[in-house]
Every structure is written in C-alpha cells, then in structure tokens.
Design a protein around this motif. Sequence first.
Motif, short mmCIF file in Angstrom:
data_model
loop_
_atom_site.label_atom_id
_atom_site.label_comp_id
_atom_site.label_asym_id
_atom_site.label_seq_id
_atom_site.Cartn_x
_atom_site.Cartn_y
_atom_site.Cartn_z
N THR A 1 0.84 -1.20 0.00
CA THR A 1 0.00 0.00 0.00
C THR A 1 0.88 1.25 0.00
OG1 THR A 1 -1.60 -1.27 1.30
CG2 THR A 1 -1.95 1.10 1.20
N PRO A 2 1.55 1.56 -1.11
CA PRO A 2 2.38 2.77 -1.14
C PRO A 2 1.51 4.01 -0.96
CG PRO A 2 2.85 1.33 -3.02
CD PRO A 2 1.60 0.84 -2.39
N LYS A 3 2.09 5.04 -0.37
CA LYS A 3 1.35 6.26 -0.10
C LYS A 3 0.81 6.87 -1.39
CE LYS A 3 1.73 10.35 2.80
NZ LYS A 3 2.62 11.16 3.67
N GLY A 4 -0.47 7.21 -1.37
CA GLY A 4 -1.09 7.87 -2.52
C GLY A 4 -1.57 6.95 -3.61
N VAL A 5 -1.29 5.65 -3.50
CA VAL A 5 -1.72 4.71 -4.54
C VAL A 5 -3.19 4.36 -4.32
CG1 VAL A 5 -1.46 2.34 -5.38
CG2 VAL A 5 0.55 3.75 -4.97
N PRO A 6 -4.05 4.47 -5.35
CA PRO A 6 -5.47 4.17 -5.17
C PRO A 6 -5.70 2.70 -4.79
CG PRO A 6 -4.96 4.62 -7.49
CD PRO A 6 -3.74 4.94 -6.70
N ILE A 7 -6.86 2.45 -4.20
CA ILE A 7 -7.17 1.12 -3.67
C ILE A 7 -7.01 0.04 -4.73
CG2 ILE A 7 -8.97 -0.29 -2.59
CD1 ILE A 7 -10.17 2.43 -1.59
N HIS A 8 -7.51 0.29 -5.94
CA HIS A 8 -7.52 -0.77 -6.95
C HIS A 8 -6.12 -1.13 -7.45
CE1 HIS A 8 -7.56 2.84 -9.54
NE2 HIS A 8 -6.98 2.07 -10.46
N GLU A 9 -5.12 -0.28 -7.18
CA GLU A 9 -3.77 -0.57 -7.65
C GLU A 9 -2.89 -1.23 -6.58
OE1 GLU A 9 -1.86 2.84 -9.35
OE2 GLU A 9 -3.54 3.27 -10.70
N ARG A 10 -3.41 -1.37 -5.38
CA ARG A 10 -2.64 -2.01 -4.31
C ARG A 10 -2.47 -3.50 -4.62
NH1 ARG A 10 -5.55 1.14 0.79
NH2 ARG A 10 -5.21 3.23 -0.08
N ILE A 11 -1.30 -4.02 -4.29
CA ILE A 11 -0.94 -5.38 -4.73
C ILE A 11 -0.88 -6.34 -3.54
CG2 ILE A 11 0.89 -6.77 -5.79
CD1 ILE A 11 1.68 -4.25 -7.38
N VAL A 12 -1.44 -7.53 -3.74
CA VAL A 12 -1.39 -8.58 -2.72
C VAL A 12 0.02 -9.18 -2.70
CG1 VAL A 12 -2.35 -10.80 -1.98
CG2 VAL A 12 -3.83 -9.09 -3.08
N GLY A 13 0.58 -9.29 -1.50
CA GLY A 13 1.92 -9.84 -1.35
C GLY A 13 1.90 -11.33 -1.06
N ALA A 14 3.07 -11.87 -0.74
CA ALA A 14 3.21 -13.31 -0.47
C ALA A 14 2.62 -13.64 0.90
CB ALA A 14 4.67 -13.71 -0.52
N PRO A 15 1.68 -14.57 0.96
CA PRO A 15 1.05 -14.92 2.24
C PRO A 15 1.94 -15.87 3.05
CG PRO A 15 0.16 -16.30 0.51
CD PRO A 15 1.14 -15.37 -0.15
N PHE A 16 1.68 -15.94 4.35
CA PHE A 16 2.37 -16.95 5.16
C PHE A 16 1.50 -17.35 6.35
CE2 PHE A 16 3.73 -12.79 6.67
CZ PHE A 16 3.73 -12.88 8.06
N LEU A 17 1.64 -18.60 6.75
CA LEU A 17 0.91 -19.13 7.91
C LEU A 17 1.80 -19.05 9.13
CD1 LEU A 17 -0.89 -22.26 6.44
CD2 LEU A 17 -2.01 -20.47 7.77
N TRP A 18 1.21 -18.65 10.24
CA TRP A 18 1.99 -18.44 11.47
C TRP A 18 1.24 -18.95 12.69
CZ3 TRP A 18 0.21 -14.89 15.29
CH2 TRP A 18 1.10 -14.67 16.36
N SER A 19 1.98 -19.57 13.58
CA SER A 19 1.52 -19.87 14.93
C SER A 19 2.59 -19.34 15.87
CB SER A 19 1.33 -21.37 15.16
OG SER A 19 0.23 -21.85 14.42
N PRO A 20 2.21 -18.77 17.02
CA PRO A 20 3.22 -18.22 17.92
C PRO A 20 4.20 -19.29 18.40
CG PRO A 20 1.00 -17.55 18.59
CD PRO A 20 0.84 -18.60 17.53
N ASN A 21 5.48 -18.96 18.36
CA ASN A 21 6.46 -19.85 18.99
C ASN A 21 6.46 -19.56 20.50
OD1 ASN A 21 8.08 -17.54 19.43
ND2 ASN A 21 9.27 -17.89 17.56
N ALA A 22 7.27 -20.27 21.24
CA ALA A 22 7.25 -20.14 22.71
C ALA A 22 7.55 -18.72 23.16
CB ALA A 22 8.24 -21.12 23.33
N GLU A 23 8.52 -18.09 22.52
CA GLU A 23 8.90 -16.72 22.90
C GLU A 23 7.77 -15.73 22.59
OE1 GLU A 23 12.28 -13.33 21.85
OE2 GLU A 23 12.36 -15.29 20.87
N GLU A 24 7.18 -15.86 21.41
CA GLU A 24 6.08 -14.96 21.02
C GLU A 24 4.88 -15.15 21.92
OE1 GLU A 24 7.26 -14.87 16.27
OE2 GLU A 24 5.85 -16.36 17.04
N GLU A 25 4.56 -16.40 22.23
CA GLU A 25 3.41 -16.65 23.10
C GLU A 25 3.64 -16.07 24.49
OE1 GLU A 25 0.02 -19.71 24.43
OE2 GLU A 25 1.29 -20.21 22.73
N ALA A 26 4.86 -16.18 24.98
CA ALA A 26 5.18 -15.63 26.31
C ALA A 26 4.98 -14.11 26.32
CB ALA A 26 6.60 -15.99 26.69
N LEU A 27 5.41 -13.44 25.26
CA LEU A 27 5.24 -11.99 25.18
C LEU A 27 3.76 -11.61 25.09
CD1 LEU A 27 8.12 -11.14 22.67
CD2 LEU A 27 7.96 -10.36 25.04
#
Length: 222
Positions: free
Chosen positions: A120-146
């Motif tokens: 979503t670059p600044k000033g770029v209209p909604i229809h020109e915004r580009i979908v990036g590479a997706p990723f699946l995530w689950s919290p690891n032990a450190e992230e869950e602790a935080l």
Amino acid sequence: MNIPSSEQALMHRAQNLAGLTLGELAEQAGIVIPTDLTRNKGWIGLLLEHVLGASAGSRPEPDFPHLGIELKSLPINEHAKPLETTFVSVAPLTGLVGVNWHNCYVRKKLARVLWVPVVTPKGVPIHERIVGAPFLWSPNAEEEALLAQDWQELTDMIVLGEVENIHGKHGQVMQLRPKAANNKARTQAFDRNGKPFMTLPRGFYLKINFTQSLLQRYLRIN
C-alpha cells in the motif's frame, strides 16, 4: 467461493493471489471497490475473506472455523514495513472472572493465522494495491510468552478499574485501545471502586514492531 478443504488448499489459494491487484480481485469477485476506506475500513479484509472462502462471518470464531485459522490482512509500504497496528479482538471489560491466557479469546484468535500482506504505497489508489506473499503463522514459545504477558498486564488493569489509564505505551507487542465505529459507542466497565460506568469499547491490537518481526522471519525481509 467454496470453503477450502484443508490448510494446504487454503495456502495454495492464497499463494495464487500474490501479485494481483485489489482491483483485479474485486473484478473477479464481482465486488465494487469503495472510493476510500475511511467509511469502509474493513473492506480489504472482507474482500480477501470472500475470495479465500472464509465462512465464519461475524461469529466469534476463526475465519476458517473448520481449520482453526484466522485471516489477517497486513498493509505494508513498498519497503515491507507494516503501516498500522493489527486488530485482534474486542476486549471484554466485564465478566473476566475465571478468564486466563489459556482460555481467552485472544489466544484462540492468534493460535493459527494466515497473514496476507497488501502493498500500500502512499497515494496509490485502492484498486492498484498489490497482494503480497502470504504466510501461515503460529506463535512460537517466545512470542506466546510476550503475548501472554501483555494480555495479563492489560487484563489486570481492566479488572483493577484502570481501563481509562491504559495507553498505547502499555504492552511490548500488544496494546489495548478504543475500538468503536464512532465516539458515541459505549460499553460498561468498572472503576477502581468497583462502580460501573460507561466507556468506549476497547480492542486488542498487535503492535507494528511485532508484525514487522513476523514479516522479517517468514518472508526474510531485512
């Protein structure tokens, strides 16, 4: 769009969106693009839910309930930096007896997340915004602790009647802030003397530094 039958099927579908513009997605789905997102703040998320086959709707469960996966769009700039905090869930301000990190809604929502960055670059209209590479995530032990530590700190403040004193600085990776369609919305909370009063609804949000760390790890962005 039909519901994906497995995590692999969902991921394959999400990967096929990478590189497409929101305009192309909306056209394929037959959905009208709003002129701006001020009054349609959740539109991008709803578009992605539609094309990926999410089925939860407004029910209090993950977007793909049969897979236990939540969908989160993440607006980023051209340098892959998140542009805003990420909403997780509405925060209960009453009825917190017996609630702990292991049975709370926030933990359930963040157990398994499909992140879909949207460039979503600044000033770029909604229809020109580009979908990036997706990723699946689950919290690891450190992230869950935080996350657990922040949730406990913020929840303790609510229970002790300090909700009005909670600010964005509280929490290392997650914060609590007003979550309402407008400033007239009100919900009940309790003050430090245990007396009920009406205040703005609050929501839990992931801070930018946290989602930035996820992008760096999963997409190997520096």
